[in-house]
Structure formats: structure tokens, C-alpha cells
Design a protein around this motif. Structure first.
Motif, short mmCIF file in Angstrom:
data_model
loop_
_atom_site.label_atom_id
_atom_site.label_comp_id
_atom_site.label_asym_id
_atom_site.label_seq_id
_atom_site.Cartn_x
_atom_site.Cartn_y
_atom_site.Cartn_z
N ILE A 1 -16.16 6.78 -1.42
CA ILE A 1 -15.21 5.72 -1.95
C ILE A 1 -14.14 5.65 -1.08
N ASN A 2 -13.55 6.68 -0.51
CA ASN A 2 -12.37 6.42 0.29
C ASN A 2 -12.60 5.90 1.73
N ALA A 3 -13.86 5.93 2.25
CA ALA A 3 -13.98 5.29 3.46
C ALA A 3 -14.32 3.86 3.15
N GLU A 4 -14.93 3.44 2.11
CA GLU A 4 -15.35 2.08 1.81
C GLU A 4 -13.77 1.46 1.58
N GLN A 5 -12.90 2.36 0.54
CA GLN A 5 -11.63 1.59 0.81
C GLN A 5 -10.92 1.39 1.93
N ARG A 6 -10.74 2.31 2.84
CA ARG A 6 -9.98 1.98 3.95
C ARG A 6 -10.78 0.98 4.83
N GLN A 7 -12.02 0.82 4.65
CA GLN A 7 -12.61 -0.37 5.43
C GLN A 7 -12.09 -1.79 4.80
N ARG A 8 -12.19 -1.88 3.33
CA ARG A 8 -11.76 -2.93 2.79
C ARG A 8 -10.25 -3.22 3.01
N LEU A 9 -9.21 -2.10 3.16
CA LEU A 9 -7.99 -2.34 3.32
C LEU A 9 -7.77 -2.86 4.94
N ALA A 10 -8.64 -2.22 5.82
CA ALA A 10 -8.52 -2.76 7.19
C ALA A 10 -8.89 -4.19 7.39
N ALA A 11 -9.91 -4.73 6.65
CA ALA A 11 -10.34 -5.89 6.79
C ALA A 11 -9.36 -6.92 5.93
N ASP A 12 -8.77 -6.42 5.11
CA ASP A 12 -7.71 -7.24 4.40
C ASP A 12 -6.44 -7.59 5.35
N GLU A 13 -6.16 -6.47 6.09
CA GLU A 13 -5.29 -6.49 6.89
C GLU A 13 -5.43 -7.32 8.04
N ARG A 14 -6.66 -7.40 8.59
CA ARG A 14 -7.09 -7.96 9.58
C ARG A 14 -6.97 -9.57 9.32
N ARG A 15 -7.58 -9.76 8.27
CA ARG A 15 -7.66 -11.20 7.63
C ARG A 15 -6.03 -11.63 7.44
N MET A 16 -5.04 -10.99 6.84
CA MET A 16 -3.89 -11.27 6.59
C MET A 16 -3.12 -11.71 7.88
N GLU A 17 -3.45 -10.68 8.84
CA GLU A 17 -2.57 -11.14 10.15
C GLU A 17 -3.24 -12.28 10.75
#
Length: 135
Positions: free
Chosen positions: A69-85
Motif C-alpha cells: 500500500i505504501n509503495a503504491e501510494q508513493r508511486q501515485r504521489l510521484a506521478a501526481d508531482e510529475r503531472r503537477m510540475e
């Protein structure tokens, strides 16, 4: 031409030695392995039931571990960060483009206004061109 005979003789000797060693190696192999290739394959391959569960250890409805769950959450957060940037960068590029266009348009308008004033200047300050009454 004196070097062709020794070269040809050397090549012939090398070829004969290679064929002798090749025949000796192939003769050294016993017929037991050739008769039973399944023994070697059993050591390499696993049964189908084990192979199907090798990559999926749990069912689709099983509860995920906290690490998963933590790994998937980190992946989602990283993807969201890249999309936002990416979107922020695109927005900044558009804003700078729009600002440059606006500045160019203002400069063009100012130049046109200045040219109009120079052409229509009548020597009076301020210009009374539009206040004159024609008789």
C-alpha cells in the motif's frame, strides 16, 4: 611462392586436429543422457501449478500488505508531482508567451499612435485639431 606450401600444410594439420578432437568429444558423451532428456528438464522447469502461482502469491481480493500500500501510494504521489510540475511548466510558458504578445501589441500601438501624432501635429500644444470650427 615458398610460403604457400608451409601455410597449406599448417592449415591441413590444424583442420585434422580439430576434427579429431571434435569426434573425441562427441564420442565421450554417453547415450544415457540422450535417452532421457526429461531428467535435465525437470531440474530446470517447475510444475505448471507452481509456475502459475509464482508471480501472483495472493488472489485479487486478498488484502494487500502495508508495504504494498505504501509503495503504491508513493508511486501515485510521484506521478501526481510529475503531472503537477508539467502543467505548471506549461502554464508558465503560456503566461510568458501571452505577456510577450501583449507587450509587442502595446509597443505596436504606441508606435502607431506616435506616428499619427507626428503626422497630424499642427504646432499648437495641445493639439486643437478636433476643436476647430470650420466656417
Amino acid at each position: 611462392m615458398s610460403w604457400t606450401r608451409p601455410l597449406l600444410l599448417t592449415c591441413l594439420v590444424v583442420l585434422s586436429v580439430i576434427t579429431l578432437f571434435h569426434e573425441a568429444d562427441s564420442a565421450a558423451v554417453s547415450d544415457k543422457k540422450a535417452a532421457s532428456p526429461q531428467g535435465a528438464l525437470r531440474k530446470i522447469f517447475m510444475p505448471e501449478a507452481d509456475a502459475s502461482s509464482f508471480f501472483k502469491r495472493r488472489g485479487k481480493r486478498a488484502v494487500k500488505t502495508q508495504d504494498e500500500i505504501n509503495a503504491e501510494q508513493r508511486q501515485r504521489l510521484a506521478a501526481d508531482e510529475r503531472r503537477m510540475e508539467y502543467h505548471e511548466e506549461q502554464s508558465n510558458e503560456f503566461e510568458s508567451y501571452a505577456e510577450e504578445e501583449h507587450d509587442e501589441q502595446d509597443e505596436h500601438t504606441r508606435e502607431n499612435t506616435e506616428q499619427w501624432r507626428e503626422f497630424h501635429y499642427d504646432g499648437l500644444d495641445p493639439s486643437y485639431e478636433y476643436n476647430r470650427h470650420t466656417v
